[in-house]
Design a protein around this motif. Structure first.
Motif, PDB file in Angstrom:
ATOM      1  N   VAL A 105       0.872  -1.106   0.154  1.00  0.00           N
ATOM      2  CA  VAL A 105       0.059   0.020   0.027  1.00  0.00           C
ATOM      3  C   VAL A 105       0.987   1.032   0.197  1.00  0.00           C
ATOM      4  N   LEU A 106       1.925   1.396   0.696  1.00  0.00           N
ATOM      5  CA  LEU A 106       2.696   2.244   0.912  1.00  0.00           C
ATOM      6  C   LEU A 106       3.519   2.564  -0.560  1.00  0.00           C
ATOM      7  N   ALA A 107       3.899   1.358  -1.085  1.00  0.00           N
ATOM      8  CA  ALA A 107       4.623   1.408  -2.263  1.00  0.00           C
ATOM      9  C   ALA A 107       3.649   2.167  -3.396  1.00  0.00           C
ATOM     10  N   LEU A 108       2.453   2.052  -3.264  1.00  0.00           N
ATOM     11  CA  LEU A 108       1.589   2.990  -4.163  1.00  0.00           C
ATOM     12  C   LEU A 108       1.531   4.095  -3.868  1.00  0.00           C
ATOM     13  N   LEU A 109       1.238   4.431  -2.543  1.00  0.00           N
ATOM     14  CA  LEU A 109       1.107   5.819  -2.120  1.00  0.00           C
ATOM     15  C   LEU A 109       2.322   6.792  -2.110  1.00  0.00           C
ATOM     16  N   LEU A 110       3.330   6.300  -1.764  1.00  0.00           N
ATOM     17  CA  LEU A 110       4.587   7.289  -1.725  1.00  0.00           C
ATOM     18  C   LEU A 110       5.102   7.851  -2.802  1.00  0.00           C
ATOM     19  N   PRO A 111       5.206   7.062  -4.071  1.00  0.00           N
ATOM     20  CA  PRO A 111       5.517   7.910  -5.193  1.00  0.00           C
ATOM     21  C   PRO A 111       4.761   9.118  -5.909  1.00  0.00           C
ATOM     22  N   PRO A 112       3.580   8.988  -5.697  1.00  0.00           N
ATOM     23  CA  PRO A 112       2.701  10.335  -6.172  1.00  0.00           C
ATOM     24  C   PRO A 112       3.040  11.348  -5.025  1.00  0.00           C
ATOM     25  N   MET A 113       3.213  10.940  -4.078  1.00  0.00           N
ATOM     26  CA  MET A 113       3.397  12.098  -2.906  1.00  0.00           C
ATOM     27  C   MET A 113       4.668  12.754  -3.184  1.00  0.00           C
ATOM     28  N   LEU A 114       5.741  11.706  -3.550  1.00  0.00           N
ATOM     29  CA  LEU A 114       7.055  12.217  -3.722  1.00  0.00           C
ATOM     30  C   LEU A 114       7.193  13.176  -5.051  1.00  0.00           C
ATOM     31  N   LEU A 115       6.716  12.708  -6.178  1.00  0.00           N
ATOM     32  CA  LEU A 115       6.513  13.618  -7.235  1.00  0.00           C
ATOM     33  C   LEU A 115       5.758  14.706  -7.160  1.00  0.00           C
ATOM     34  N   HIS A 116       4.742  15.088  -6.245  1.00  0.00           N
ATOM     35  CA  HIS A 116       4.125  16.024  -5.616  1.00  0.00           C
ATOM     36  C   HIS A 116       4.884  17.131  -5.153  1.00  0.00           C
ATOM     37  N   SER A 117       5.724  16.436  -4.101  1.00  0.00           N
ATOM     38  CA  SER A 117       6.550  17.302  -3.522  1.00  0.00           C
ATOM     39  C   SER A 117       7.765  17.857  -4.225  1.00  0.00           C
ATOM     40  N   LEU A 118       7.985  17.170  -5.378  1.00  0.00           N
ATOM     41  CA  LEU A 118       8.877  17.674  -6.308  1.00  0.00           C
ATOM     42  C   LEU A 118       8.454  18.918  -7.330  1.00  0.00           C
ATOM     43  N   GLY A 119       7.096  19.016  -7.260  1.00  0.00           N
ATOM     44  CA  GLY A 119       6.626  20.095  -8.092  1.00  0.00           C
ATOM     45  C   GLY A 119       6.133  19.421  -9.382  1.00  0.00           C
ATOM     46  N   ARG A 120       6.192  18.256  -9.498  1.00  0.00           N
ATOM     47  CA  ARG A 120       5.415  17.328 -10.746  1.00  0.00           C
ATOM     48  C   ARG A 120       4.065  17.613 -10.798  1.00  0.00           C
ATOM     49  N   ARG A 121       3.442  17.465 -11.762  1.00  0.00           N
ATOM     50  CA  ARG A 121       2.093  16.842 -11.906  1.00  0.00           C
ATOM     51  C   ARG A 121       1.736  15.652 -11.609  1.00  0.00           C
ATOM     52  N   VAL A 122       0.798  15.098 -10.783  1.00  0.00           N
ATOM     53  CA  VAL A 122       0.448  13.964 -10.493  1.00  0.00           C
ATOM     54  C   VAL A 122      -1.015  13.838 -11.051  1.00  0.00           C
ATOM     55  N   PRO A 123      -1.201  12.670 -11.729  1.00  0.00           N
ATOM     56  CA  PRO A 123      -2.243  12.382 -12.204  1.00  0.00           C
ATOM     57  C   PRO A 123      -3.665  11.863 -11.220  1.00  0.00           C
ATOM     58  N   LEU A 124      -3.612  12.664 -10.189  1.00  0.00           N
ATOM     59  CA  LEU A 124      -4.703  12.159  -9.193  1.00  0.00           C
ATOM     60  C   LEU A 124      -5.410  13.359  -8.898  1.00  0.00           C
ATOM     61  N   PRO A 125      -6.607  13.410  -8.606  1.00  0.00           N
ATOM     62  CA  PRO A 125      -7.627  14.772  -8.135  1.00  0.00           C
ATOM     63  C   PRO A 125      -7.038  15.201  -7.029  1.00  0.00           C
ATOM     64  N   LYS A 126      -7.151  16.683  -6.975  1.00  0.00           N
ATOM     65  CA  LYS A 126      -6.455  17.531  -6.063  1.00  0.00           C
ATOM     66  C   LYS A 126      -7.122  16.868  -4.512  1.00  0.00           C
ATOM     67  N   PRO A 127      -8.572  16.743  -4.607  1.00  0.00           N
ATOM     68  CA  PRO A 127      -8.686  16.244  -3.109  1.00  0.00           C
ATOM     69  C   PRO A 127      -8.114  14.876  -2.596  1.00  0.00           C
ATOM     70  N   VAL A 128      -7.853  13.922  -3.488  1.00  0.00           N
ATOM     71  CA  VAL A 128      -7.063  12.817  -3.241  1.00  0.00           C
ATOM     72  C   VAL A 128      -5.694  13.131  -2.749  1.00  0.00           C
ATOM     73  N   MET A 129      -5.117  14.058  -3.307  1.00  0.00           N
ATOM     74  CA  MET A 129      -3.728  14.555  -2.958  1.00  0.00           C
ATOM     75  C   MET A 129      -3.691  15.431  -1.592  1.00  0.00           C
ATOM     76  N   ASP A 130      -4.985  16.046  -1.465  1.00  0.00           N
ATOM     77  CA  ASP A 130      -4.949  16.908  -0.019  1.00  0.00           C
ATOM     78  C   ASP A 130      -5.003  15.843   1.040  1.00  0.00           C
ATOM     79  N   VAL A 131      -5.812  14.685   0.940  1.00  0.00           N
ATOM     80  CA  VAL A 131      -5.970  13.522   1.877  1.00  0.00           C
ATOM     81  C   VAL A 131      -4.731  13.023   2.016  1.00  0.00           C
ATOM     82  N   LEU A 132      -3.972  12.609   0.989  1.00  0.00           N
ATOM     83  CA  LEU A 132      -2.522  11.922   1.144  1.00  0.00           C
ATOM     84  C   LEU A 132      -1.510  12.622   1.734  1.00  0.00           C
ATOM     85  N   LEU A 133      -1.675  13.977   1.685  1.00  0.00           N
ATOM     86  CA  LEU A 133      -0.553  14.876   2.278  1.00  0.00           C
ATOM     87  C   LEU A 133      -0.982  15.173   3.651  1.00  0.00           C
ATOM     88  N   GLY A 134      -2.272  14.860   4.245  1.00  0.00           N
ATOM     89  CA  GLY A 134      -2.547  15.383   5.402  1.00  0.00           C
ATOM     90  C   GLY A 134      -2.152  14.141   6.518  1.00  0.00           C
TER      91      GLY A 134
END
Length: 130
Positions: free
Chosen positions: A73-102
């Motif tokens: 589960v972590l292996a699936l969740l951490l890469p989009p979070m890392l890409l987002h933190s590097l300023g990359r566009r992540v193909p996930l809706p903003k509400p999903v990223m907000d939950v993941l980053l909370g």
């Protein structure tokens, strides 16, 4: 930046080599046991992670899930979070990223997993490291 990336890749390669070379399931492997488990008799959220990574290094996906089911589960969740933190566009809706980053999400996920994996009856007993 290249030096940091090269250093991180080197540490990762060394970790994969160690996990392929040494078996953490063996009593004399040299890997440290979980101190929380030794002192309390309860599994922590990380119990089984070294054995899960060993199984992953050998291509044993079932072994990964059997020893620490949170790791995939972590292996699936951490890469989009890392890409987002590097300023990359992540193909996930903003509400999903907000939950993941909370912090609340991670507190509930890891805390809930910690409690549930220590319950000795079905359907939770499968979460204990195998």
């Amino acid at each position: 930046m290249f030096a940091g990336t090269a250093a991180l890749a080197s540490v990762g390669a060394l970790g994969v080599w160690a996990l392929r070379r040494f078996d953490p399931n063996a009593a004399d492997s040299g890997f440290l046991p979980c101190l929380f488990l030794q002192f309390t008799g309860l599994f922590c959220p990380g119990c089984g992670t070294t054995r899960a990574l060993h199984a992953l290094a050998h291509g044993d996906v079932a072994g990964v899930v059997a020893t620490n089911p949170l790791l995939p589960v972590l292996a699936l969740l951490l890469p989009p979070m890392l890409l987002h933190s590097l300023g990359r566009r992540v193909p996930l809706p903003k509400p999903v990223m907000d939950v993941l980053l909370g912090g609340r999400f991670w507190l509930l996920l890891i805390g809930g997993y910690w409690v549930l994996r220590n319950l000795p009856w079905w359907p939770f007993a499968w979460m204990a490291p195998g």
